[in-house]
Design an enzyme around this catalytic site. Structure first.
Site, mmCIF file in Angstrom:
data_model
loop_
_atom_site.group_PDB
_atom_site.id
_atom_site.type_symbol
_atom_site.label_atom_id
_atom_site.label_comp_id
_atom_site.label_asym_id
_atom_site.label_seq_id
_atom_site.Cartn_x
_atom_site.Cartn_y
_atom_site.Cartn_z
ATOM 1 N N CYS B 136 0.830 -1.208 0.000
ATOM 2 C CA CYS B 136 0.000 0.000 0.000
ATOM 3 C C CYS B 136 0.862 1.255 0.000
ATOM 4 O O CYS B 136 1.437 1.617 1.028
ATOM 5 C CB CYS B 136 -0.911 -0.010 1.230
ATOM 6 S SG CYS B 136 -1.915 1.481 1.393
ATOM 7 N N CYS B 139 -0.362 4.187 2.197
ATOM 8 C CA CYS B 139 -0.067 4.013 3.618
ATOM 9 C C CYS B 139 1.402 4.280 3.939
ATOM 10 O O CYS B 139 1.724 4.903 4.936
ATOM 11 C CB CYS B 139 -0.372 2.579 4.069
ATOM 12 S SG CYS B 139 -1.943 1.940 3.486
ATOM 13 N N ASP B 140 2.286 3.772 3.113
ATOM 14 C CA ASP B 140 3.686 3.672 3.536
ATOM 15 C C ASP B 140 4.664 4.584 2.812
ATOM 16 O O ASP B 140 5.827 4.668 3.209
ATOM 17 C CB ASP B 140 4.146 2.202 3.408
ATOM 18 C CG ASP B 140 3.346 1.285 4.327
ATOM 19 O OD1 ASP B 140 2.884 1.768 5.371
ATOM 20 O OD2 ASP B 140 3.176 0.094 4.009
#
Lengths: 310, 310
Positions: B136, B139-140
């Site tokens: 993701c 997200c990261d």
């Protein structure tokens, strides 16, 4: 020179706006979040938030907003405190006019201006909000276990929520200014069959009283007779008003007096304009889904901007 | 006697399921949440959650799930650990068959079974997930400031996210097993114009290596030549698989290999069946919108049950 154009402007700083701000800042989109006053929105009307997932013991609305704002700032949220009085969304470059007459422009806009509960506008109402006066049964019902509460209203929300409240309260008195309910038949029948609900017809609340919290309400019927009813809380469920005065409602195909319809990805009828949170035409108005929609709106904005700037 | 019928069953215990559980418990709906193993879902694949609004410093995926579960339990969440192998949703009373052959029935069902990333299935992938292996980018990405990361894939998600990653990473190497991308033209052009992205064509990742985190990946091209590429992280963006094996996909009008379309209020094509979180057909797959959808689904379930039980 002061910057007055942004790829993305986020209008409003409740949970939807702050979540959009967090996602926009993290995605390094050239953005500005415009807040009217302090961050918050309707959350600040709630004394205690028990139903935002992630906080086992709950927290105050103020604290939740503070946390959301600090988090977005950590990633570089860019904000401006200003009052937007009108918007021109008819062109690819959208234009917002502030109260001081200055203008800001953007390619993409996320509308998170929220809504506000319709107030009764009676003495005691504002002073006791969050201390027994509530505008949200889903949020506050569990606080009234085995107590007696009043519900004001005659529409679907009021009558359904009266039923919901009987799962906690020992007695619910529904107060309506007419002698028939506006709620759909099936909802009415259910309420009439519920032994914990009683009704006071043709009456209005004229005052809300109590020392530290709500203790009693004053009523006046249509013939002018006045009575006092002892209650532990009062739910005022007479409608929600969208904060959409600054928006081009026809272009946005607004409905129900100013709420904005969107698709599942928060896109409105105007390309590049998204709406998230309570300003959306929807049934569920909770903090967590406002926050979720704010995040979704940034993805939609990013996709729009990607295709635009090629 | 063991209870085997509920007004509402919630299937799955990721953020969507736990949020639905919180709202169902608070609304005192006769409910059961079925979790396959421990609560969690894909969140547990993430080492650190920085983008769930309300936690200024972030928290671990495990901690967030623990908090969500504790909160729902405080209001009386009712759970069962079991594996649902098939479902019959063709009647008003819905029926779920468990692995041990027993059956549970309900009037309303909220499907929160989630999805899982398609894995490369190479050595090191599972061991280094959350330690440099990510599924993701939203997200990261911010964890990879000024670093060199690899992206695996050639579809819209992979190519768009490669561009997103260049806002943080100093260099992004996109690895694709063919010599052309599957992503739409406009997305491709943007990636080709981005000087921070380079491409390795006709190659597959055969291994991921590193001590405490990802340090290098092994590649093999279509002619069998093997090379090593030093990277700080690898984003595997080759698809998402819905956990929908136990569902009647035709009745639910499932699309894209098993994702479930819903309206804005999370209602599926089957009356009384809602879907929330990553199992929904949607573009944005984030914790906060899964949680928002879980709450919305309970309102839809409550409305359905209210009309049914009159």
């Amino acid at each position: 020179m002061k910057k007055n154009h942004y790829a993305l402007i986020i209008l409003g700083s409740g949970p939807a706006g702050l979540s959009a701000g967090l996602y926009a800042a993290r995605a390094r989109i050239d953005h500005l979040l415009i807040e009217k006053g302090a961050a918050g929105g309707q959350v600040l009307l709630t004394d205690w938030v028990d139903n935002y997932p992630g906080f086992p013991d709950g927290l105050s609305g103020f604290e939740l907003i503070e946390k959301m704002e600090a988090q977005a700032r950590r990633f570089g949220l860019n904000t401006l405190t200003a009052n937007v009085v009108s918007t021109d969304l008819s062109q690819t470059t959208k234009s917002l006019t502030l109260e001081d007459g200055s203008q800001l422009t953007c390619q993409a806009l996320i509308i998170c201006t929220g809504a506000r509960p319709q107030r009764l506008e009676v003495p005691g109402e504002i002073e006791l909000t969050g201390k027994g006066v509530s505008y949200c049964a889903t949020c506050d019902a569990p606080f009234y276990r085995d107590m007696h509460v009043a519900v004001v209203g005659g529409g679907n929300t009021a009558v359904q929520e009266a039923g919901h409240l009987t799962k906690f309260a020992s007695r619910v008195t529904l107060i309506h200014r007419r002698d028939t309910l506006r709620a759909t038949k099936i909802v009415q029948e259910k309420a009439f069959a519920n032994k914990k609900i009683d009704f006071i017809w043709n009456s209005q609340v004229t005052g809300i009283e109590g020392e530290k919290g709500v203790e009693r309400i004053q009523l006046r019927d249509n013939d002018g007779h006045e009575t006092t009813l002892a209650v532990d809380g009062i739910f005022i469920l007479i409608g929600v008003i969208p904060n959409s005065e600054m928006l081009p409602l026809a272009l946005l195909k607004a409905e129900y007096g100013g709420f904005i319809p969107t698709d599942n990805e928060t896109r409105t009828a105007i390309p590049g304009v998204m709406a998230a949170g309570d300003i959306r035409s929807k049934e569920m108005r909770q903090i967590v889904n406002a926050a979720g929609e704010g995040a979704t709106a940034v993805l939609a904005a990013e996709q729009y901007l990607n295709h635009l700037t090629l």
